[in-house]
Design a protein around this motif. Structure first.
Motif, PDB file in Angstrom:
ATOM      1  N   SER A 116       0.758  -1.088  -0.251  1.00 29.25           N
ATOM      2  CA  SER A 116       0.026   0.012  -0.039  1.00 29.25           C
ATOM      3  C   SER A 116       0.848   1.352  -0.045  1.00 29.25           C
ATOM      4  O   SER A 116       2.006   1.358   0.664  1.00 29.25           O
ATOM      5  CB  SER A 116      -0.847  -0.013   1.100  1.00 29.25           C
ATOM      6  N   ARG A 117       0.441   2.233  -0.565  1.00 25.18           N
ATOM      7  CA  ARG A 117       1.105   3.529  -0.612  1.00 25.18           C
ATOM      8  C   ARG A 117       1.017   4.176   0.739  1.00 25.18           C
ATOM      9  O   ARG A 117       1.688   5.261   0.896  1.00 25.18           O
ATOM     10  CB  ARG A 117       0.397   4.418  -1.740  1.00 25.18           C
ATOM     11  N   LYS A 118       0.321   3.793   1.460  1.00 26.18           N
ATOM     12  CA  LYS A 118       0.240   4.130   2.951  1.00 26.18           C
ATOM     13  C   LYS A 118       1.441   3.719   3.617  1.00 26.18           C
ATOM     14  O   LYS A 118       1.628   4.208   4.847  1.00 26.18           O
ATOM     15  CB  LYS A 118      -1.031   3.579   3.669  1.00 26.18           C
ATOM     16  N   VAL A 121       7.893   2.011   0.851  1.00 25.11           N
ATOM     17  CA  VAL A 121       8.555   1.122  -0.353  1.00 25.11           C
ATOM     18  C   VAL A 121       9.692   0.203   0.370  1.00 25.11           C
ATOM     19  O   VAL A 121      10.450   0.503   1.132  1.00 25.11           O
ATOM     20  CB  VAL A 121       9.259   1.900  -1.439  1.00 25.11           C
ATOM     21  N   ASP A 233      -4.695  -2.616  -0.030  1.00 28.40           N
ATOM     22  CA  ASP A 233      -5.124  -1.251   0.289  1.00 28.40           C
ATOM     23  C   ASP A 233      -5.764  -1.175   1.738  1.00 28.40           C
ATOM     24  O   ASP A 233      -5.744  -0.189   2.497  1.00 28.40           O
ATOM     25  CB  ASP A 233      -6.316  -0.676  -0.681  1.00 28.40           C
ATOM     26  N   ASP A 252      -2.274   4.598  -8.008  1.00 29.28           N
ATOM     27  CA  ASP A 252      -2.816   5.365  -6.875  1.00 29.28           C
ATOM     28  C   ASP A 252      -3.069   4.662  -5.492  1.00 29.28           C
ATOM     29  O   ASP A 252      -3.134   5.268  -4.642  1.00 29.28           O
ATOM     30  CB  ASP A 252      -4.307   5.952  -7.173  1.00 29.28           C
ATOM     31  N   GLN A 255       2.365   0.536  -4.438  1.00 24.87           N
ATOM     32  CA  GLN A 255       3.458   0.818  -5.194  1.00 24.87           C
ATOM     33  C   GLN A 255       4.358  -0.507  -4.911  1.00 24.87           C
ATOM     34  O   GLN A 255       4.127  -1.626  -4.270  1.00 24.87           O
ATOM     35  CB  GLN A 255       4.365   1.727  -4.025  1.00 24.87           C
TER      36      GLN A 255
END
Length: 342
Positions: A116-118, A121, A233, A252, A255
């Protein structure tokens, strides 16, 4: 008017004008290739007088099993695969009188470990991946023990102290096949004694390097890669395994991890610097060409520059195109087997 169409050592009953009762191409196979084949099917249906092909996401192994089960209305015409057809699958086809299988490569794809982009990386080595997901791991004494790694930091202190939780595809998936071969085996053979095992006992080597742990750290999430994206997500601590196209389409939300010092980008997959890259294939039952309307024309659409070229519409879906020379070579092969049965 009835007529008999003879192909090699077997014959099919056909009707003049319509060879098989089915007038719609049926395609099965890889969940990774699915969005590409579905896009071509949609465009084909819009731009020709043929019916839009039916495309099903069954996994590479499941699709080739259906494809190789027989000839006729109830069997698929085309199978997509995110790895090359196996010798055992070719034997299955042959046992069911499918002697001539048309193969062509459609492009490249990278297998990503995304989160998740939360979250931050991940920067993983192939060794990190192997130690995180293998059923058995080296004990430092030239033997193996059951995998007891719980967190990523247990493996590598530079990684987060979060539980190892990875959503991935089932054994029927070509993505799974390619992942264990490219990522896990790549990390496994870092150990010299394991690398040597490949020569002395290939089966033991493959079992050790390709077998994924079953203690809950790896969770099979089925053939639906979009479901994995949804799970990531909802769970920022988890990682998921799927093809680059799904990363590209959901940038969006998720990643891709850096693997072996290389990010899973279009450019890195195209030039081979991203280590977990693979070829994507389509297999055609040549005996069905000319019997099910539109197969040859569908292949023409798939191999059009407007489809699979660098400016083609499949690039927008995440396909990594082959070089100009590769595309030209495969297109000629497609023409040869498509025209040979017409």
């Amino acid at each position: 008017m009835k007529k008999i169409l003879v192909f090699g050592s077997f014959a099919l009953l056909a009707f003049h004008g319509t060879a098989l009762a089915r007038d719609q191409i049926r395609i099965v196979g890889s969940s990774t290739v699915f969005p590409f084949a579905a896009s071509v099917a949609e465009q084909f249906g819009l731009s020709t007088n043929f019916n839009t092909p039916i495309v099903e996401s069954t996994g590479s192994g499941g699709g080739l099993k259906l494809f190789c089960s027989g000839i006729g209305d109830q069997y698929p015409d085309i199978a997509n695969a995110s790895r090359r057809i196996k010798k055992s699958e070719i034997k299955r086809c042959s046992a069911n009188n499918i002697q001539n299988i048309g193969e062509f490569m459609i492009g490249y794809d990278g297998i990503v470990m995304a989160n998740s982009r939360k979250s931050n990386v991940y920067n993983l080595s192939l060794l990190d991946i192997f130690l995180a997901l293998a059923k058995n791991v080296p004990d430092g004494q030239g033997a193996t023990v059951p995998n007891t790694y719980k967190t990523w930091s247990d493996i590598n202190p530079d990684l987060p102290a979060t539980n190892i939780e990875v959503f991935g595809p089932p054994p029927t998936s070509g993505t799974r096949d390619a992942f264990v071969e490219l990522a896990m085996e790549g990390g496994c053979k870092v150990f010299p004694w394991i690398k040597a095992l490949k020569k002395s006992d290939k089966n033991a080597y493959k079992t050790l390097c390709h077998t994924i742990r079953e203690d809950g750290a790896f969770i099979e999430a089925g053939e639906n890669d979009n479901l994995i994206v949804q799970k990531l997500d909802a769970n920022p601590n988890a990682l998921g395994i799927f093809g680059f196209s799904f990363l590209d389409q959901n940038a969006d939300k998720v990643q891709g991890s850096v693997v072996g010092g290389s990010s899973p980008t279009f450019e890195n997959i195209a030039d081979g610097s991203y280590p977990v890259s693979r070829s994507l294939y389509v297999y055609v039952k040549q005996v069905h060409i000319g019997l099910v309307p539109g197969i040859a024309e569908f292949l023409t659409e798939f191999t059009s520059e407007d489809t699979w070229g660098f400016d083609g519409y499949l690039v927008d879906k995440g396909l990594i195109p082959m070089s100009d020379e590769e595309r030209a070579s495969w297109k000629e092969k497609v023409k040869s087997f498509a025209n040979s049965t017409m």
